[in-house]
Design a protein around this motif. Structure first.
Motif: not given
Length: 188
Positions: A110-112, A118, A136, A153
């Motif tokens: 994930g990126r968050t 995510r 992501g 991404t």
């Protein structure tokens, strides 16, 4: 499909994708990628029945034993194969289609830290080279190839080749040999 049929299918998938595999017995006993997948099925079953602590504990034991971390919330399709396996990480909301193959060091991350989807979704027949990072809530279309050490991404359509940092997607050419992107015996 019965559990025994799934095991046979997994063994056949491993033998098909790994030219070094000599027998079903060897694969069943010595392949940590397969052990991680089998453990994930049990952990995912627990996760779906709200036995979250047991599922997470099982996934951590599996990570300790195999070097492969698959969150019990991840959805994994049939005939999934992890070659060599060490360092593979698959996040909670990742979705992996049928006939997908990952090499060692791959991250589906994930990126968050926000709730919800995510982690990436990989379509059927995707192959991901060693060390690639797919980050992501993106979608990698069916029958795509992600090159070794690529950092992805952004979404990619079906039949794509993704290479570079950041990875750029292009269409696969008919009959194109993508082994150089994947196999350790080739140098790029």
């Amino acid at each position: 499909m019965s559990a025994l049929s799934r095991i046979r299918e997994d063994l056949a998938a491993a033998k098909l994708r790994d030219p070094a595999a000599r027998s079903g017995l060897e694969i069943a006993i010595l392949y940590p990628g397969l052990h991680a997948i089998w453990a994930h099925r049990v952990n995912h079953w627990l996760w779906q029945r709200e036995l979250r602590f047991l599922a997470r504990a099982g996934s951590q034991v599996t990570r300790f034993l195999t070097g492969i971390e698959i969150h019990p919330g991840a959805s994994i399709g049939r005939r999934f194969f992890i070659d060599h396996g060490s360092g593979v990480v698959i996040g909670e909301t990742a979705e992996v289609g049928d006939d997908v193959m990952l090499y060692h060091g791959v991250t589906l991350g994930g990126r968050t830290t926000s709730a919800g989807k995510r982690h990436p979704t990989l379509g059927d027949g995707v192959a991901v080279g060693a060390g690639a990072k797919i980050l992501g809530p993106i979608v990698i279309g069916a029958h795509s190839v992600v090159g070794a050490n690529a950092v992805v991404t952004k979404d990619a359509p079906e039949e794509s080749v993704l290479v570079g940092i950041p990875a750029k997607a292009r269409r696969r050419h008919p009959g194109e040999d993508t082994k150089a992107l994947m196999a350790p015996e080739y140098a790029i």
